[in-house]
Write an enzyme that holds these catalytic residues in place. Structure first.
Site, PDB file in Angstrom:
ATOM      1  N   ASP A   1      41.459  58.541  64.117  1.00  0.00           N
ATOM      2  CA  ASP A   1      42.302  57.553  63.588  1.00  0.00           C
ATOM      3  C   ASP A   1      41.604  57.883  62.081  1.00  0.00           C
ATOM      4  OD1 ASP A   1      43.385  55.299  62.120  1.00  0.00           O
ATOM      5  OD2 ASP A   1      43.485  54.566  63.924  1.00  0.00           O
ATOM      6  N   ASP A   2      42.364  56.802  61.008  1.00  0.00           N
ATOM      7  CA  ASP A   2      42.631  57.283  59.368  1.00  0.00           C
ATOM      8  C   ASP A   2      40.713  57.833  59.010  1.00  0.00           C
ATOM      9  OD1 ASP A   2      43.037  58.053  56.994  1.00  0.00           O
ATOM     10  OD2 ASP A   2      43.831  55.696  56.902  1.00  0.00           O
TER      11      ASP A   2
ATOM     12  N   LYS B   1      49.612  57.899  65.844  1.00  0.00           N
ATOM     13  CA  LYS B   1      49.743  56.538  65.315  1.00  0.00           C
ATOM     14  C   LYS B   1      49.908  56.798  64.106  1.00  0.00           C
ATOM     15  CE  LYS B   1      47.030  53.379  64.210  1.00  0.00           C
ATOM     16  NZ  LYS B   1      44.922  52.664  64.660  1.00  0.00           N
TER      17      LYS B   1
ATOM     18  N   ASP C   1      50.923  54.630  60.711  1.00  0.00           N
ATOM     19  CA  ASP C   1      50.424  53.100  60.380  1.00  0.00           C
ATOM     20  C   ASP C   1      52.296  53.166  58.970  1.00  0.00           C
ATOM     21  OD1 ASP C   1      48.928  51.249  59.849  1.00  0.00           O
ATOM     22  OD2 ASP C   1      47.378  51.695  59.653  1.00  0.00           O
TER      23      ASP C   1
ATOM     24  N   SER D   1      53.527  51.214  63.400  1.00  0.00           N
ATOM     25  CA  SER D   1      52.848  50.282  63.392  1.00  0.00           C
ATOM     26  C   SER D   1      54.071  49.446  63.132  1.00  0.00           C
ATOM     27  CB  SER D   1      51.804  49.932  62.759  1.00  0.00           C
ATOM     28  OG  SER D   1      50.449  50.942  62.937  1.00  0.00           O
TER      29      SER D   1
ATOM     30  N   ARG E   1      52.363  48.045  67.391  1.00  0.00           N
ATOM     31  CA  ARG E   1      51.750  47.260  67.075  1.00  0.00           C
ATOM     32  C   ARG E   1      52.367  45.820  66.410  1.00  0.00           C
ATOM     33  NH1 ARG E   1      48.058  45.673  63.218  1.00  0.00           N
ATOM     34  NH2 ARG E   1      48.262  47.301  62.021  1.00  0.00           N
TER      35      ARG E   1
ATOM     36  N   ASP F   1      44.745  43.958  63.083  1.00  0.00           N
ATOM     37  CA  ASP F   1      44.067  44.941  63.882  1.00  0.00           C
ATOM     38  C   ASP F   1      42.970  43.601  64.214  1.00  0.00           C
ATOM     39  OD1 ASP F   1      44.966  47.086  63.241  1.00  0.00           O
ATOM     40  OD2 ASP F   1      43.502  47.191  61.074  1.00  0.00           O
TER      41      ASP F   1
END
Length: 427
Positions: free
Chosen positions: A98-99, A174, A176, A208, A234, A238
């Site tokens: 992830d990030d 993924k 965002d 997202s 999503r 979170d």
């Protein structure tokens, strides 16, 4: 509208020209190749695996805090655990960074660069390591100029970044939506998805988009559109490492069923975010609730934890093949919720079928309250139609309990903050 938004974002007129040209290019490409965009053939069942964010978050302070460090060794250790400890055989295959994985600046050619200290051999090496174990490699970006944690984003580099991820062997992306206007959310995700398709590398596309539309821009997400362009998305906040956060997720999907379910199925999944197993915050019964609800929703099952901290009980749950069969059912139906005496009863038809007419059904009776609750349930009122009856499997124990007809009623005591989950196979 793009001109005013671009000025607000501080984009130069030269960049605006290329941006507008890119939009036109994508628009006409969509008209010509809509079928390719709507169906990339991936995620026919909900993805299963591990993602770094929930537990490790932006783990860049590694000196003296190695246990929460997001680095090459961590990702390799997860791959080794999946390969060694039975997770791969149970269906867990994606390992997603992830990030906070990159340097703070792109290189002289505009390309993203992995953090040289934490990922010294780069992301291509990491992808090769994961692939060598028969697993799949996932990464993260944001469609703004920066990511949620202020690392380089993809907004002005959608095509370049798509090809970079393809070169690195990425199987899952993924994406965002922090710091993005509503207008750009509604075109940026479509544009990036098209550029990913142009690379010819299969990549699960995790958006997202609806979360930011609903909770940041206060609008109703258009799931009919979103489901055309993303493999999963999503919908809610979170997940946090607490029982209260998990209970909030369950209630959100109960309330939102009518909006979400019609656009959910093979290749197109609602994503309630990561499991919080391996963090020590859930009791055994609360752990059963999270996994049972995710299985009934046909939701992605993505761990986020130190794999060494998963208890033996949690591991047994995660590798319960009767439960995974419900979660990974090829029909991909999102269970429908009903309320009985304070208990949420999720009901889901799935394979195997007896002939073409009689599917199996699973029932998950979820009690979020602390007090026990009695439920009288007549399964035959909710779609069970096999004239020869059903045999009932307790999913958590693995024991067959009894046979029943469509007219029989089950009288059940559902303990507080616990779940009873039965699968009923037609006889």
């Amino acid at each position: 509208m793009y001109t005013s938004q671009m000025i607000k974002d501080g984009v130069t007129s030269s960049k605006m020209f290329y941006f507008r040209r890119a939009i036109l290019t994508v628009f006409f490409t969509l008209l010509l190749h809509e079928a390719n965009l709507l169906e990339n053939g991936l995620a026919r069942t909900p993805p299963m695996g591990w993602m770094s964010w929930g537990y490790y978050m932006c783990g860049i302070k590694c000196e003296g805090n190695e246990s929460k460090c997001l680095n090459e060794q961590l990702i390799m250790s997860v791959a080794d655990s999946f390969y060694r400890d039975g997770y791969q055989e149970a269906g867990y295959e994606y390992i997603i960074v992830d990030d906070c994985w990159s340097e703070r600046a792109r290189d002289e050619h505009g390309k993203l660069v992995a953090d040289r200290k934490r990922f010294p051999r780069g992301m291509k090496f990491l992808g090769d390591y994961i692939h060598a174990r028969g697993l799949k490699f996932g990464m993260y970006t944001n469609i703004a100029d920066v990511t949620c944690m202020r690392y380089p984003g993809s907004k002005q580099y959608l095509s370049l970044d798509a090809h970079t991820f393809a070169e690195w062997g990425v199987d899952y992306l993924k994406v965002d939506g922090c710091f993005v206007s509503e207008d750009f959310l509604n075109v940026g995700y479509i544009m990036l998805g098209q550029y990913l398709n142009m690379t010819k590398r299969p990549m699960v596309y995790s958006c997202s988009w609806p979360y930011y539309i609903e909770f940041i821009h206060k609008k109703q997400p258009d799931y009919q559109v979103i489901s055309k362009y993303c493999n999963m998305w999503r919908n809610f906040h979170d997940v946090q490492t607490s029982w209260e956060a998990l209970a909030g997720i369950v209630q959100h999907y109960r309330r939102g069923y009518r909006d979400m379910a019609p656009h959910h199925g093979p290749g197109q999944w609602n994503d309630p975010d990561m499991l919080i197993f391996g963090t020590g915050v859930l009791t055994r019964s609360q752990s059963r609730i999270q996994l049972a609800v995710y299985a009934m929703l046909s939701a992605p099952i993505l761990l986020s934890c130190d794999m060494n901290k998963i208890t033996q009980y949690e591991k047994t749950l995660l590798q319960n093949l009767d439960l995974i069969a419900v979660a990974q059912d090829p029909l991909g139906i999102m269970a429908r919720p009903y309320m009985f005496n304070g208990v949420i009863v999720w009901i889901k038809p799935h394979l195997p079928k007896k002939g073409d007419a009689y599917p199996s059904f699973s029932f998950a009776l979820v009690n979020l309250d602390i007090e026990d609750s009695h439920v009288n349930l007549t399964p035959g009122l909710y779609g069970l139609n096999s004239t020869d009856g059903y045999t009932v499997l307790d999913v958590f124990s693995g024991h067959y309990l009894r046979n029943l007809t469509t007219k029989d009623t089950l009288s059940l005591l559902v303990p507080g903050q616990d779940v009873i989950m039965y699968t009923m196979y037609p006889l």
